[in-house]
Design a protein around this motif. Sequence first.
Motif, PDB file in Angstrom:
ATOM      1  N   GLY A   1     -13.186 -55.235 -76.688  1.00 39.74           N
ATOM      2  CA  GLY A   1     -13.475 -54.926 -78.076  1.00 39.74           C
ATOM      3  C   GLY A   1     -12.695 -53.696 -78.487  1.00 39.74           C
TER       4      GLY A   1
ATOM      5  N   ARG B   1     -12.767 -58.740 -79.634  1.00 35.66           N
ATOM      6  CA  ARG B   1     -13.815 -58.539 -80.633  1.00 35.66           C
ATOM      7  C   ARG B   1     -13.524 -57.249 -81.394  1.00 35.66           C
ATOM      8  NH1 ARG B   1     -20.291 -58.930 -79.835  1.00 35.66           N
ATOM      9  NH2 ARG B   1     -19.586 -61.006 -79.263  1.00 35.66           N
ATOM     10  N   GLU B   2     -13.603 -57.328 -82.706  1.00 34.97           N
ATOM     11  CA  GLU B   2     -13.386 -56.145 -83.538  1.00 34.97           C
ATOM     12  C   GLU B   2     -14.719 -55.715 -84.127  1.00 34.97           C
ATOM     13  OE1 GLU B   2      -9.446 -55.422 -85.818  1.00 34.97           O
ATOM     14  OE2 GLU B   2     -10.884 -56.051 -87.331  1.00 34.97           O
TER      15      GLU B   2
ATOM     16  N   LEU C   1     -19.576 -52.376 -80.613  1.00 29.93           N
ATOM     17  CA  LEU C   1     -18.830 -52.698 -79.394  1.00 29.93           C
ATOM     18  C   LEU C   1     -19.565 -52.192 -78.151  1.00 29.93           C
ATOM     19  CD1 LEU C   1     -15.174 -51.952 -80.542  1.00 29.93           C
ATOM     20  CD2 LEU C   1     -16.344 -54.156 -80.416  1.00 29.93           C
TER      21      LEU C   1
ATOM     22  N   ALA D   1     -14.425 -51.685 -73.888  1.00 26.76           N
ATOM     23  CA  ALA D   1     -14.490 -51.328 -75.311  1.00 26.76           C
ATOM     24  C   ALA D   1     -13.596 -50.124 -75.558  1.00 26.76           C
ATOM     25  CB  ALA D   1     -15.923 -51.016 -75.728  1.00 26.76           C
TER      26      ALA D   1
END
Length: 307
Positions: free
Chosen positions: A107, A136-137, A143, A155
């Motif tokens: 992330g 993943r944003e 996160l 992350a």
Amino acid sequence: MTPAARQISEIRADVGDLRAFVTVARLGAVARAAAALGRTQPSVSARLAALEAAWNTRLFRRVARGMVLTPEGTRLLPFAETILRDLEKLEHEAGLPAGSSAELRLGAGDALGRRLLPRALARLIAELPGIEVRLREGTGAALLNALRDGEIDLALIVATPEAGVPSGISVEPLFDSPVQIMAPPNLLDDEDEEAPVDLARLAEQPIVTLQPGSSFRAHLESAFARNGFALRAAVEVGNLSLVRRFAITGLGVAPVPAVAFSRRPRPARYRLLDSDLPDVSYAFAVRSGAPLPAPAQRLLDRLRVKR
């Protein structure tokens, strides 16, 4: 050891063998299974042979289009799938990463996802063909929660003292980035581009910035407050692409992390000016005590020194 115990130990299946068995059964071909597992075809075939020898049974038969299960393989497949699912649950509860050597689950916030991360990932994918990237944003808090829940293995976040870190998560510094001022030609055009824009001057300008909840926004607010100013946003948007879009239309000046934008802006549209705002610190977070999958570790090694 009793004869019964010796017999049990001799037929115990290796987890890698089980994974090869289930993957070939699902995909119907050794070649496709090898690609999915990040292994060579001979290694997958060897694992199937080891499992058939351990169980003293034939699991597959070859056909023109690949591999099909024998009746005995069909009977044993659900048990193998159950064992692997239970093992994944066990490792998740133990805090171990679910990502495999053929998968990168991470992330990152908007700033790193614009330039630095795509370039690093392109180099990594060239080194590790076939690797699958799951990016993943989100905000730093989101996160960290995804990391805690085992949804990602790494992350990349803004390190802010105010941010709460869930238990079982370790956060370590990665690198610092200067904060620059994105200014359209009609604003701050009297500034000496060699001299940093100071906070007092910046506080007088209409400011385009990220919405509250962003870690970078929190960094800016903290810097303004420490110097006796309030950050008053003329325009609040959801990501740095929109910050840039609104700034170049002349609606305001925008403090931005230097790592997110090209060092060679088009002067007719906007300039990037140095500022006396403190650098923004980026960090990486992992689950405490859990080993990183190899692709995540290799990416992290690349990012430790910003390029």
